[in-house]
Design a protein around this motif. Sequence first.
Motif, PDB file in Angstrom:
ATOM      1  N   VAL A   1      10.192  -5.154  -6.025  1.00 17.81           N
ATOM      2  CA  VAL A   1      10.443  -6.249  -6.970  1.00 17.81           C
ATOM      3  C   VAL A   1      11.034  -7.490  -6.279  1.00 17.81           C
ATOM      4  O   VAL A   1      10.670  -8.621  -6.605  1.00 17.81           O
TER       5      VAL A   1
ATOM      6  N   TYR B   1      -3.796  -4.834   1.463  1.00 14.78           N
ATOM      7  CA  TYR B   1      -2.953  -5.443   2.503  1.00 14.78           C
ATOM      8  C   TYR B   1      -1.548  -4.859   2.385  1.00 14.78           C
ATOM      9  O   TYR B   1      -1.037  -4.665   1.279  1.00 14.78           O
TER      10      TYR B   1
ATOM     11  N   LEU C   1       0.833  -1.212   0.000  1.00 18.12           N
ATOM     12  CA  LEU C   1       0.000   0.000   0.000  1.00 18.12           C
ATOM     13  C   LEU C   1       0.866   1.261   0.000  1.00 18.12           C
ATOM     14  O   LEU C   1       0.729   2.120   0.856  1.00 18.12           O
TER      15      LEU C   1
ATOM     16  N   VAL D   1       3.072  -4.212 -10.629  1.00 18.91           N
ATOM     17  CA  VAL D   1       3.463  -2.886 -11.116  1.00 18.91           C
ATOM     18  C   VAL D   1       4.978  -2.717 -11.035  1.00 18.91           C
ATOM     19  O   VAL D   1       5.488  -1.597 -11.076  1.00 18.91           O
TER      20      VAL D   1
HETATM   21  P1  NAP Z   1       6.356   2.042  -1.602  1.00 16.39           P
HETATM   22  O1  NAP Z   1       5.612   3.350  -1.596  1.00 16.39           O
HETATM   23  O2  NAP Z   1       7.677   1.963  -0.946  1.00 16.39           O
HETATM   24  O3  NAP Z   1       5.399   0.912  -0.962  1.00 16.39           O
HETATM   25  C1  NAP Z   1       5.747  -0.433  -0.934  1.00 16.39           C
HETATM   26  C2  NAP Z   1       4.650  -1.200  -0.215  1.00 16.39           C
HETATM   27  O4  NAP Z   1       4.994  -2.582  -0.246  1.00 16.39           O
HETATM   28  C3  NAP Z   1       4.476  -0.807   1.240  1.00 16.39           C
HETATM   29  O5  NAP Z   1       3.106  -0.733   1.538  1.00 16.39           O
HETATM   30  C4  NAP Z   1       5.123  -1.986   1.966  1.00 16.39           C
HETATM   31  O6  NAP Z   1       4.524  -2.260   3.202  1.00 16.39           O
HETATM   32  C5  NAP Z   1       4.792  -3.114   1.033  1.00 16.39           C
HETATM   33  N1  NAP Z   1       5.638  -4.270   1.227  1.00 16.39           N
HETATM   34  C6  NAP Z   1       6.995  -4.330   1.247  1.00 16.39           C
HETATM   35  N2  NAP Z   1       7.409  -5.600   1.441  1.00 16.39           N
HETATM   36  C7  NAP Z   1       6.283  -6.338   1.564  1.00 16.39           C
HETATM   37  C8  NAP Z   1       6.042  -7.721   1.785  1.00 16.39           C
HETATM   38  N3  NAP Z   1       7.029  -8.603   1.911  1.00 16.39           N
HETATM   39  N4  NAP Z   1       4.738  -8.134   1.869  1.00 16.39           N
HETATM   40  C9  NAP Z   1       3.726  -7.262   1.741  1.00 16.39           C
HETATM   41  N5  NAP Z   1       3.893  -5.936   1.537  1.00 16.39           N
HETATM   42  C10 NAP Z   1       5.164  -5.494   1.443  1.00 16.39           C
HETATM   43  O7  NAP Z   1       6.548   1.478  -3.067  1.00 16.39           O
HETATM   44  P2  NAP Z   1       5.968   1.968  -4.486  1.00 16.39           P
HETATM   45  O8  NAP Z   1       6.745   3.163  -4.924  1.00 16.39           O
HETATM   46  O9  NAP Z   1       4.486   2.000  -4.449  1.00 16.39           O
HETATM   47  O10 NAP Z   1       6.501   0.754  -5.389  1.00 16.39           O
HETATM   48  C11 NAP Z   1       5.796  -0.460  -5.472  1.00 16.39           C
HETATM   49  C12 NAP Z   1       6.201  -1.175  -6.749  1.00 16.39           C
HETATM   50  O11 NAP Z   1       5.936  -0.307  -7.848  1.00 16.39           O
HETATM   51  C13 NAP Z   1       7.671  -1.548  -6.823  1.00 16.39           C
HETATM   52  O12 NAP Z   1       7.799  -2.845  -7.366  1.00 16.39           O
HETATM   53  C14 NAP Z   1       8.256  -0.522  -7.774  1.00 16.39           C
HETATM   54  O13 NAP Z   1       9.327  -1.073  -8.513  1.00 16.39           O
HETATM   55  C15 NAP Z   1       7.069  -0.196  -8.660  1.00 16.39           C
HETATM   56  N6  NAP Z   1       7.059   1.147  -9.242  1.00 16.39           N
HETATM   57  C16 NAP Z   1       7.437   2.229  -8.506  1.00 16.39           C
HETATM   58  C17 NAP Z   1       7.448   3.479  -9.077  1.00 16.39           C
HETATM   59  C18 NAP Z   1       7.885   4.700  -8.296  1.00 16.39           C
HETATM   60  O14 NAP Z   1       8.307   5.702  -8.885  1.00 16.39           O
HETATM   61  N7  NAP Z   1       7.809   4.675  -6.982  1.00 16.39           N
HETATM   62  C19 NAP Z   1       7.025   3.655 -10.412  1.00 16.39           C
HETATM   63  C20 NAP Z   1       6.591   2.531 -11.130  1.00 16.39           C
HETATM   64  C21 NAP Z   1       6.626   1.278 -10.532  1.00 16.39           C
HETATM   65  P3  NAP Z   1       5.002  -1.534   4.560  1.00 16.39           P
HETATM   66  O15 NAP Z   1       4.618  -0.097   4.395  1.00 16.39           O
HETATM   67  O16 NAP Z   1       4.197  -2.225   5.572  1.00 16.39           O
HETATM   68  O17 NAP Z   1       6.473  -1.753   4.653  1.00 16.39           O
END
Ligand code: NAP
Length: 307
Positions: A76, A37, A14, A99
């Motif tokens: 990832v 979740y 999230l 994603v």
């Molecule tokens: P983010 O804001 O850091 O959020 C990551 C989420 O994943 C958090 O809610 C975290 O939970 C959860 N998480 C981490 N490990 C987990 C596990 N083992 N089981 C369940 N939940 C887990 O990340 P984001 O920027 O949204 O990125 C998510 C994905 O999108 C990544 O794969 C990234 O490569 C991709 N993406 C990112 C961007 C960007 O610019 N940020 C752009 C395109 C794609 P907690 O908060 O509880 O730790």
Amino acid sequence: MNTPIYNRVALIGLGLIASSMFWAIKRGGLAGTVTGYARSAETRETAREIGLCDEIHDTAAAAVKDADLVVLCVPVGVMGQVAADIAPALKEGATITDVGSVKREVIDAVGPHLPENVHFIPGHPLAGTEHSGPRSGFAELFDNRFTLLVPVSGSDAQAIADLRALWEGMGARVEEMDPDHHDLVLAVTSHAPHLIAYTMVGVADDLRRVTDSEVIKYSAAGFRDFTRIAASDPTMWRDVFLNNKDATLEILGRFTEELFALQRAIRTGDGDHLYDYFTRTRAIRRGIIEAGQDTDAPDFGRSKVKT
Ligand code: NAP
């Protein structure tokens, strides 16, 4: 309000992307119920507090139960583990997407865990900011940005069409791409530039003498832009580099060669080389603006959105 494309969508993880998806789904009326979740109780609590998702569950398996679409929005490096956790709870005929910023390694990590009776359609929205966590999302993040779908062989045409409609409903322009090509293109447009930004900011940090005050006080647009990129989530970017190793190393090799050529031009006073090079790169910038992927505003139009 549109007719919902899915009755029930589950967002696993999230952070920035999942929260933006939730607000965009709600904006477009694209799903009946959205469940969520995240790993930590703290993030789940924040989500409940700010109304992120219609239901927040304390396990990934509970969140995906009866979901028609499951979106893996975690770093990832943990996609495979999360896929293993949810696999037994997936509804027959559900679509599973992700994603993640890297595709080949995610396909290899997630695919083997999924049952035969679901559709796996990897994806990647080319939109983001340097912010992370459940509070960082906003409904407009995907507007006019590309989302790449990377269907695995034998993907169901209707399942792809529905997922495409969801992304389009969230404002995105959708294209399909082969996973290895995706990883190479993203190494050029996103991964290597992030590494270079991390390096430049690291170099400044090493120069302690200036870092304490002068780098901050006199920061010009070039360095400021690097610091914004280098503020991106460390877990996400560690995982990107470890999982897109070959393509990133290939692009960094080319980058190093070009850097040496520019270094030599500076050393030998070859102004023509520098001028021609900078003229060529300027045209790329114009192309990006003409394609509607950035604005010509003097702050580079990047106060909120970047890729
Ligand atoms: P983010 O804001 O850091 O959020 C990551 C989420 O994943 C958090 O809610 C975290 O939970 C959860 N998480 C981490 N490990 C987990 C596990 N083992 N089981 C369940 N939940 C887990 O990340 P984001 O920027 O949204 O990125 C998510 C994905 O999108 C990544 O794969 C990234 O490569 C991709 N993406 C990112 C961007 C960007 O610019 N940020 C752009 C395109 C794609 P907690 O908060 O509880 O730790």
